[in-house]
Scaffold this active site. Structure first.
Site, PDB file in Angstrom:
ATOM      1  N   SER A   1       0.823  -1.208   0.000  1.00  0.00           N
ATOM      2  CA  SER A   1       0.000   0.000   0.000  1.00  0.00           C
ATOM      3  C   SER A   1       0.855   1.255   0.000  1.00  0.00           C
ATOM      4  O   SER A   1       0.331   2.335  -0.277  1.00  0.00           O
ATOM      5  CB  SER A   1      -0.974   0.012   1.187  1.00  0.00           C
TER       6      SER A   1
ATOM      7  N   HIS B   1      -3.118  -3.011  -5.942  1.00  0.00           N
ATOM      8  CA  HIS B   1      -3.466  -2.576  -4.583  1.00  0.00           C
ATOM      9  C   HIS B   1      -4.955  -2.817  -4.336  1.00  0.00           C
ATOM     10  O   HIS B   1      -5.806  -2.047  -4.791  1.00  0.00           O
ATOM     11  CB  HIS B   1      -3.101  -1.091  -4.431  1.00  0.00           C
TER      12      HIS B   1
ATOM     13  N   GLU C   1      -6.326  -0.667  -7.401  1.00  0.00           N
ATOM     14  CA  GLU C   1      -5.437   0.263  -8.102  1.00  0.00           C
ATOM     15  C   GLU C   1      -4.339  -0.585  -8.743  1.00  0.00           C
ATOM     16  O   GLU C   1      -3.683  -1.368  -8.047  1.00  0.00           O
ATOM     17  CB  GLU C   1      -4.819   1.263  -7.127  1.00  0.00           C
TER      18      GLU C   1
ATOM     19  N   ASN D   1      -5.379   6.587  -1.410  1.00  0.00           N
ATOM     20  CA  ASN D   1      -4.910   6.960  -0.078  1.00  0.00           C
ATOM     21  C   ASN D   1      -4.577   8.440   0.028  1.00  0.00           C
ATOM     22  O   ASN D   1      -4.638   9.019   1.112  1.00  0.00           O
ATOM     23  CB  ASN D   1      -3.715   6.088   0.346  1.00  0.00           C
TER      24      ASN D   1
HETATM   25  P1  NAD Z   1      -1.031  -9.427   7.507  1.00  0.00           P
HETATM   26  O1  NAD Z   1      -0.055  -9.149   8.591  1.00  0.00           O
HETATM   27  O2  NAD Z   1      -2.460  -9.713   7.855  1.00  0.00           O
HETATM   28  O3  NAD Z   1      -0.513 -10.673   6.628  1.00  0.00           O
HETATM   29  C1  NAD Z   1       0.794 -10.781   6.150  1.00  0.00           C
HETATM   30  C2  NAD Z   1       1.116 -12.252   5.975  1.00  0.00           C
HETATM   31  O4  NAD Z   1       2.416 -12.350   5.391  1.00  0.00           O
HETATM   32  C3  NAD Z   1       1.153 -13.043   7.293  1.00  0.00           C
HETATM   33  O5  NAD Z   1       0.277 -14.144   7.220  1.00  0.00           O
HETATM   34  C4  NAD Z   1       2.599 -13.485   7.391  1.00  0.00           C
HETATM   35  O6  NAD Z   1       2.765 -14.757   8.009  1.00  0.00           O
HETATM   36  C5  NAD Z   1       3.013 -13.515   5.926  1.00  0.00           C
HETATM   37  N1  NAD Z   1       4.462 -13.451   5.776  1.00  0.00           N
HETATM   38  C6  NAD Z   1       5.320 -12.603   6.385  1.00  0.00           C
HETATM   39  N2  NAD Z   1       6.586 -12.910   6.028  1.00  0.00           N
HETATM   40  C7  NAD Z   1       6.521 -13.967   5.192  1.00  0.00           C
HETATM   41  C8  NAD Z   1       7.488 -14.749   4.507  1.00  0.00           C
HETATM   42  N3  NAD Z   1       8.788 -14.487   4.638  1.00  0.00           N
HETATM   43  N4  NAD Z   1       7.061 -15.757   3.719  1.00  0.00           N
HETATM   44  C9  NAD Z   1       5.740 -16.023   3.599  1.00  0.00           C
HETATM   45  N5  NAD Z   1       4.780 -15.333   4.225  1.00  0.00           N
HETATM   46  C10 NAD Z   1       5.167 -14.315   5.010  1.00  0.00           C
HETATM   47  O7  NAD Z   1      -0.930  -8.188   6.499  1.00  0.00           O
HETATM   48  P2  NAD Z   1      -2.038  -7.633   5.487  1.00  0.00           P
HETATM   49  O8  NAD Z   1      -2.844  -6.583   6.179  1.00  0.00           O
HETATM   50  O9  NAD Z   1      -2.708  -8.785   4.801  1.00  0.00           O
HETATM   51  O10 NAD Z   1      -1.089  -6.842   4.466  1.00  0.00           O
HETATM   52  C11 NAD Z   1      -0.381  -7.517   3.446  1.00  0.00           C
HETATM   53  C12 NAD Z   1       0.020  -6.511   2.387  1.00  0.00           C
HETATM   54  O11 NAD Z   1      -1.157  -5.870   1.872  1.00  0.00           O
HETATM   55  C13 NAD Z   1       0.916  -5.385   2.907  1.00  0.00           C
HETATM   56  O12 NAD Z   1       1.830  -5.032   1.900  1.00  0.00           O
HETATM   57  C14 NAD Z   1      -0.082  -4.252   3.160  1.00  0.00           C
HETATM   58  O13 NAD Z   1       0.501  -2.972   3.098  1.00  0.00           O
HETATM   59  C15 NAD Z   1      -1.036  -4.456   2.001  1.00  0.00           C
HETATM   60  N6  NAD Z   1      -2.365  -3.872   2.182  1.00  0.00           N
HETATM   61  C16 NAD Z   1      -3.012  -3.972   3.383  1.00  0.00           C
HETATM   62  C17 NAD Z   1      -4.283  -3.422   3.508  1.00  0.00           C
HETATM   63  C18 NAD Z   1      -5.038  -3.533   4.814  1.00  0.00           C
HETATM   64  O14 NAD Z   1      -6.097  -2.895   4.942  1.00  0.00           O
HETATM   65  N7  NAD Z   1      -4.575  -4.325   5.769  1.00  0.00           N
HETATM   66  C19 NAD Z   1      -4.905  -2.779   2.417  1.00  0.00           C
HETATM   67  C20 NAD Z   1      -4.225  -2.731   1.192  1.00  0.00           C
HETATM   68  C21 NAD Z   1      -2.954  -3.276   1.090  1.00  0.00           C
END
Ligand code: NAD
Length: 284
Positions: free
Chosen positions: A121, A144, A156, A194
């Site tokens: 993001s 995104h 996006e 954003n």
């Molecule tokens: P999250 O913490 O819920 O999930 C991340 C996952 O990645 C976890 O299950 C973790 O175990 C896994 N992970 C970490 N290191 C790893 C590795 N080395 N190998 C394999 N798996 C691994 O995070 P999220 O909220 O799902 O966010 C994920 C991405 O999406 C981020 O880049 C975030 O910025 C983006 N994002 C989040 C949102 C939101 O609202 N949360 C919205 C848009 C984009």
């Protein structure tokens, strides 16, 4: 060009990744969902089963389509399982070092013609693309998604400096297949949505600091006057004020004062009022 009959992959089975796998499976793709451990993957599948159960009960999903989508998701704690995929989405922690490690490993195990899409993001897509080999960079793109992925229609789609037009089009097509509406956005900090959102949230906090209106009344005003489904303070509680401060600081660095997080927001985060599952927020 990439053969999608080979299936798709998603790395990171957290809040975003698990549902990205689900919407892609709903489109008919076979999806391999990978994460660090079997326990994390089991928890992700449990959440998806619960999501489907609730969604079917509320009439949001067709029971047969959603049920068969779940059967098209296979899980693995071994990145080698992604070796045959034609398109892999990265959705691991928003941390440069973690993303670098994961992207390097994916670049190593994935087919030479496999597209890599990142759900970051905040990190510029061109920065992430520089972490993979030069041959992969034309096949690297940002997608995104918005939370909750199963409900929010927007994606996006962000080309990096080297992204090939065919890669961009493929990413757009997969988003459309998954029932989403993709919009193309230039690779800038905060992308587009954003930037709009945080300008709005900063002004909402400023109004409360100036005692122009209460938190509750501004939420009501935005629901009833602007047609927003939830008010700005309810939204900050859902996404956490901590994440808002982080995003605003990144955009402040890119665009200057207009994105400086408001003092009240920072003070509340420091004092443990960030919202989310663990802390009280503005509304609770
Ligand atoms: P999250 O913490 O819920 O999930 C991340 C996952 O990645 C976890 O299950 C973790 O175990 C896994 N992970 C970490 N290191 C790893 C590795 N080395 N190998 C394999 N798996 C691994 O995070 P999220 O909220 O799902 O966010 C994920 C991405 O999406 C981020 O880049 C975030 O910025 C983006 N994002 C989040 C949102 C939101 O609202 N949360 C919205 C848009 C984009």
């Amino acid at each position: 060009m990439t053969d999608l009959k080979l299936g798709l992959g998603v790395v990171g089975a957290g809040l975003m990744g698990a549902e990205i796998a689900f919407v892609q499976a709903q489109a008919g793709y076979s999806v391999t969902l990978a994460d660090r451990s079997d326990a994390i993957l089991r928890a992700a599948m449990d959440r998806l089963h619960a999501l489907v159960e609730k969604g079917v009960a509320r009439g949001l999903f067709d029971a047969e389509i959603a049920g068969s989508a779940l059967t098209r998701i296979v899980t693995s704690d071994d990145f080698d399982a992604l070796g045959s995929a034609g398109y892999v989405t990265e959705a691991v922690f928003e941390d440069l070092d973690v993303k670098r490690e994961v992207l390097l490993r994916l670049d190593g195990v994935c087919r030479a013609d496999c597209v890599l899409a990142s759900n970051t993001s905040t990190i510029p897509i061109s920065t992430l693309a520089s972490m993979v080999g030069a041959d992969r960079r034309p096949l690297f793109v940002g997608t995104h998604f918005f939370s909750p992925v199963s409900r929010m229609k927007l994606v996006e789609v962000i080309p990096g400096f080297n992204t090939a037009p065919a890669t961009l089009e493929l990413a757009m097509q997969i988003c459309r297949d998954a029932g989403k509406t993709p919009v193309k956005v230039k690779d800038v900090a905060g992308f587009a949505v954003n930037r709009v959102l945080h300008a709005f949230l900063i002004e909402a906090v400023r109004l409360v600091e100036e005692e122009v209106i209460s938190v509750e009344d501004l939420d009501t005003a935005c629901r009833l006057g602007l047609g927003h489904p939830i008010g700005p303070f309810e939204l900050m509680d859902a996404t956490t004020s901590r994440l808002c401060v982080q995003a605003q600081e990144i955009m402040q660095e890119a665009y200057g004062e207009r994105f400086r997080p408001r003092p009240l927001l920072k003070q509340r985060v420091t004092a443990g009022f960030a919202g989310g599952r663990g802390q009280p927020g503005w509304r609770r």
